[in-house]
Design a protein around this motif. Sequence first.
Motif, PDB file in Angstrom:
ATOM      1  N   ASN B 355      34.595 -91.530 -50.889  1.00  0.00           N
ATOM      2  CA  ASN B 355      36.030 -91.832 -50.819  1.00  0.00           C
ATOM      3  C   ASN B 355      36.282 -92.643 -49.533  1.00  0.00           C
ATOM      4  O   ASN B 355      36.116 -92.114 -48.423  1.00  0.00           O
ATOM      5  CB  ASN B 355      36.808 -90.509 -50.795  1.00  0.00           C
ATOM      6  N   PRO B 356      36.651 -93.939 -49.637  1.00  0.00           N
ATOM      7  CA  PRO B 356      36.762 -94.757 -48.420  1.00  0.00           C
ATOM      8  C   PRO B 356      37.863 -94.280 -47.471  1.00  0.00           C
ATOM      9  O   PRO B 356      37.753 -94.459 -46.261  1.00  0.00           O
ATOM     10  CB  PRO B 356      37.074 -96.157 -48.954  1.00  0.00           C
ATOM     11  N   ALA B 357      38.913 -93.676 -48.013  1.00  0.00           N
ATOM     12  CA  ALA B 357      39.971 -93.148 -47.140  1.00  0.00           C
ATOM     13  C   ALA B 357      39.418 -92.008 -46.301  1.00  0.00           C
ATOM     14  O   ALA B 357      39.656 -91.919 -45.089  1.00  0.00           O
ATOM     15  CB  ALA B 357      41.150 -92.667 -47.984  1.00  0.00           C
ATOM     16  N   PHE B 358      38.635 -91.140 -46.948  1.00  0.00           N
ATOM     17  CA  PHE B 358      38.086 -89.997 -46.228  1.00  0.00           C
ATOM     18  C   PHE B 358      37.054 -90.443 -45.191  1.00  0.00           C
ATOM     19  O   PHE B 358      37.082 -89.992 -44.042  1.00  0.00           O
ATOM     20  CB  PHE B 358      37.455 -89.007 -47.226  1.00  0.00           C
ATOM     21  N   SER B 359      36.126 -91.336 -45.605  1.00  0.00           N
ATOM     22  CA  SER B 359      35.098 -91.764 -44.637  1.00  0.00           C
ATOM     23  C   SER B 359      35.758 -92.488 -43.465  1.00  0.00           C
ATOM     24  O   SER B 359      35.332 -92.346 -42.315  1.00  0.00           O
ATOM     25  CB  SER B 359      34.040 -92.636 -45.314  1.00  0.00           C
ATOM     26  N   ALA B 360      36.823 -93.261 -43.743  1.00  0.00           N
ATOM     27  CA  ALA B 360      37.526 -93.956 -42.657  1.00  0.00           C
ATOM     28  C   ALA B 360      38.118 -92.942 -41.678  1.00  0.00           C
ATOM     29  O   ALA B 360      38.036 -93.121 -40.458  1.00  0.00           O
ATOM     30  CB  ALA B 360      38.632 -94.845 -43.234  1.00  0.00           C
ATOM     31  N   VAL B 361      38.692 -91.868 -42.207  1.00  0.00           N
ATOM     32  CA  VAL B 361      39.315 -90.874 -41.327  1.00  0.00           C
ATOM     33  C   VAL B 361      38.256 -90.118 -40.517  1.00  0.00           C
ATOM     34  O   VAL B 361      38.435 -89.873 -39.320  1.00  0.00           O
ATOM     35  CB  VAL B 361      40.208 -89.919 -42.156  1.00  0.00           C
ATOM     36  N   VAL B 362      37.135 -89.765 -41.142  1.00  0.00           N
ATOM     37  CA  VAL B 362      36.079 -89.065 -40.391  1.00  0.00           C
ATOM     38  C   VAL B 362      35.567 -89.965 -39.257  1.00  0.00           C
ATOM     39  O   VAL B 362      35.430 -89.531 -38.104  1.00  0.00           O
ATOM     40  CB  VAL B 362      34.920 -88.661 -41.323  1.00  0.00           C
ATOM     41  N   LEU B 363      35.311 -91.227 -39.580  1.00  0.00           N
ATOM     42  CA  LEU B 363      34.844 -92.153 -38.532  1.00  0.00           C
ATOM     43  C   LEU B 363      35.903 -92.310 -37.443  1.00  0.00           C
ATOM     44  O   LEU B 363      35.590 -92.392 -36.256  1.00  0.00           O
ATOM     45  CB  LEU B 363      34.512 -93.525 -39.151  1.00  0.00           C
ATOM     46  N   SER B 364      37.165 -92.350 -37.869  1.00  0.00           N
ATOM     47  CA  SER B 364      38.263 -92.465 -36.906  1.00  0.00           C
ATOM     48  C   SER B 364      38.274 -91.274 -35.949  1.00  0.00           C
ATOM     49  O   SER B 364      38.395 -91.435 -34.733  1.00  0.00           O
ATOM     50  CB  SER B 364      39.589 -92.565 -37.672  1.00  0.00           C
ATOM     51  N   VAL B 365      38.117 -90.058 -36.494  1.00  0.00           N
ATOM     52  CA  VAL B 365      38.112 -88.847 -35.647  1.00  0.00           C
ATOM     53  C   VAL B 365      36.949 -88.912 -34.658  1.00  0.00           C
ATOM     54  O   VAL B 365      37.106 -88.662 -33.459  1.00  0.00           O
ATOM     55  CB  VAL B 365      38.005 -87.568 -36.517  1.00  0.00           C
ATOM     56  N   VAL B 366      35.771 -89.275 -35.164  1.00  0.00           N
ATOM     57  CA  VAL B 366      34.570 -89.278 -34.313  1.00  0.00           C
ATOM     58  C   VAL B 366      34.667 -90.350 -33.226  1.00  0.00           C
ATOM     59  O   VAL B 366      34.441 -90.086 -32.035  1.00  0.00           O
ATOM     60  CB  VAL B 366      33.309 -89.486 -35.186  1.00  0.00           C
ATOM     61  N   ILE B 367      35.039 -91.579 -33.628  1.00  0.00           N
ATOM     62  CA  ILE B 367      35.090 -92.669 -32.642  1.00  0.00           C
ATOM     63  C   ILE B 367      36.214 -92.424 -31.642  1.00  0.00           C
ATOM     64  O   ILE B 367      36.043 -92.593 -30.432  1.00  0.00           O
ATOM     65  CB  ILE B 367      35.260 -94.042 -33.348  1.00  0.00           C
ATOM     66  N   PHE B 368      37.372 -91.993 -32.142  1.00  0.00           N
ATOM     67  CA  PHE B 368      38.495 -91.730 -31.239  1.00  0.00           C
ATOM     68  C   PHE B 368      38.149 -90.607 -30.255  1.00  0.00           C
ATOM     69  O   PHE B 368      38.406 -90.716 -29.060  1.00  0.00           O
ATOM     70  CB  PHE B 368      39.741 -91.334 -32.048  1.00  0.00           C
ATOM     71  N   GLY B 369      37.549 -89.539 -30.763  1.00  0.00           N
ATOM     72  CA  GLY B 369      37.283 -88.381 -29.910  1.00  0.00           C
ATOM     73  C   GLY B 369      36.115 -88.602 -28.966  1.00  0.00           C
ATOM     74  O   GLY B 369      36.260 -88.521 -27.744  1.00  0.00           O
ATOM     75  N   PHE B 370      34.955 -88.898 -29.548  1.00  0.00           N
ATOM     76  CA  PHE B 370      33.740 -88.956 -28.742  1.00  0.00           C
ATOM     77  C   PHE B 370      33.713 -90.169 -27.807  1.00  0.00           C
ATOM     78  O   PHE B 370      33.186 -90.084 -26.709  1.00  0.00           O
ATOM     79  CB  PHE B 370      32.498 -88.967 -29.642  1.00  0.00           C
ATOM     80  N   ILE B 371      34.221 -91.307 -28.258  1.00  0.00           N
ATOM     81  CA  ILE B 371      34.156 -92.508 -27.410  1.00  0.00           C
ATOM     82  C   ILE B 371      35.497 -92.717 -26.694  1.00  0.00           C
ATOM     83  O   ILE B 371      35.574 -92.758 -25.473  1.00  0.00           O
ATOM     84  CB  ILE B 371      33.799 -93.770 -28.231  1.00  0.00           C
TER      85      ILE B 371
END
Lengths: 49, 571
Positions: B355-371
């Motif tokens: 699901n591209p919406a879901f993968s986009a949100v997971v990547l968003s959480v990871v990139i926003f948080g970790f980086i």
Amino acid sequence: MTPPTQEPFLKRLMDNPWLLLVLGVAIPMLSYTAWGWVEILLVKPATLP
Amino acid sequence: MTSLTATIPTALDAPGAQSRHCDTTGLKVCLSSQSFIKLSAVSAVVFLLLGGIAAILLALTRWQAVHLLPVDWFYRILTFHGLNMLIFWILFFEVAILYFACTIPLNARLFSRKIAWAAFAMMLTGAVMVDVTILVGRADVLMTSYLPLLAHPAFYLGIILVAVGTLTAVFNFFATLYIAKRDRTYEGSVPLVTFGALAAAIIAVVTLLHGAIVMIPTFTYSMGWTPQPDPMWYRMIWWGLGHQSQQVNVCAMVAVWYLVGHLATGAKPVNETVCRGAFLLYILFINLASAHHLLVDPAVGASWKIWNTSYAMYLAVLASMIHGFTVPASIEMAMRDKGYVKGLFGWVTALPWRNPAFSAVVLSVVIFGFIGGITGVTLGTQQINIIAHNTLRITGHFHATVVGGTTLAFMGLAYYVIPLIFRRDFVWRGAARLQPWLFGGGILMVSLGMSFAGSLGVPRRDYDIEPSGAFGPASHLFLGIMGVGAVVAVTALLLFCFLCVGTLLFGERNSGRAMAEWGAAQRLPGVREGLLDHDHWAMKGTIALTAVFLASFAVYYFANWKALADVWPVQ
């Protein structure tokens, strides 16, 4: 007859968009803008050597 | 006010309401709101495309081995890129989110079409004025337009129009909340998505007030009517616009995290009060963070700097960490409830990754948080800021927050907005599933390349670092990584625009049926609902991930203190 229970303060605050708006505008305007503005106003102009 | 609102019933399910039934969600959709969501979203994607084209030109110039643009066009395009990406794309999309959040989840109509038209017209006119002024070479002042640099008056007037237009749209949002509550179109508290949008709207008010305070005297100065405003004052007030506008993004982005998490996995907030409390911390404290742009400015004192970037701002950081925990925790609990209970991370492999919406949100959480999050708090520390200010590390940080975080989350939301609001199913679905990964990977390379080059001292906003002779092969390697990442990210951005436009033109209409499903987490056979109601360790995978996050945070933070000590040894 039991008196009606009042909702917790935090819930009443979060259900009140107008109070949130006032607080959300007032806090940064005082802490960042007004305080910073005063500090800049208090800087004395530099004199030429 | 009566003439603005006419006699249309407020509730969308009332007789005579101007609404339609959504065949996918079962919700009522306000037709006025739908029109302005469409207009705002389409405009947003156009500005994203313009900003993306500018991005690749800039990256291929900062990549010294390519060094594409001449010097005047570099600064022109840098101005263009900043305003289109950080202001126009984001504000137009946020207005779409506001119109959605105050109508459809509340079962209420939009307060006024006339006001919405006025807002949209001002925003679009202003944005076009700004872009044209920049491209004809009359505003090579960068996005910040620090005085005494001076642009053509049309540049400032355009920004004022965008700010006033957005403020008008925000007024429409608040007025809709008012009539929805007055006419009882919903029961109890507003849904969490609407509360997140409310937080974004409140922050937007503060932001746009600063925009008006700083831009109006600058405009009158550019016209020759008033004296030049004090440059130091300008910087302080401008950052009340420039940085706070990005805090609007954070709120809207977090609201999108919760929404897409729910749509893709059925996740519900772990604790509504805690999630709302985190948004409350944003409302009260996140705007103070603008002060970290002035950490090396001489006119404001250490007390002001430290209070606004440390003690108070950390309450907003706490809020981000709460959201960064509760979003994956709610997804984990939803997955475990569906029967995916194996080990710490058995639920992760069962997530709807296609699901591209879901993968986009997971990547968003990871990139926003970790980086983005870790670098942001570290760079916002007064002492550490002295070794990072005006280097590419700053640019690396905000490309992780605004692009890897917000833009990616908004792209993810578009994979639901277009089928649900425009009522057309996406074309080229295989490419759509790949797009968030390509964009997320590319922007990760951009952010890390910038951050490491900046750690070596490479300055931001610098056309050519070669004449200094100070930068060796390592700096050029990291600038190369940034350049390759930009090519990948912009390719993904173009693919996103191509998919959106292709869908609007050629996508199959889904009126009268549910949208074509992207893929949602399914319950395992025989597993009953509510299985984990009393399991306090149902989020143990997220707790483990949080421990990794906190350890990364601590290592990065103290490594920077070590770097500071190396630069400035204490004997």
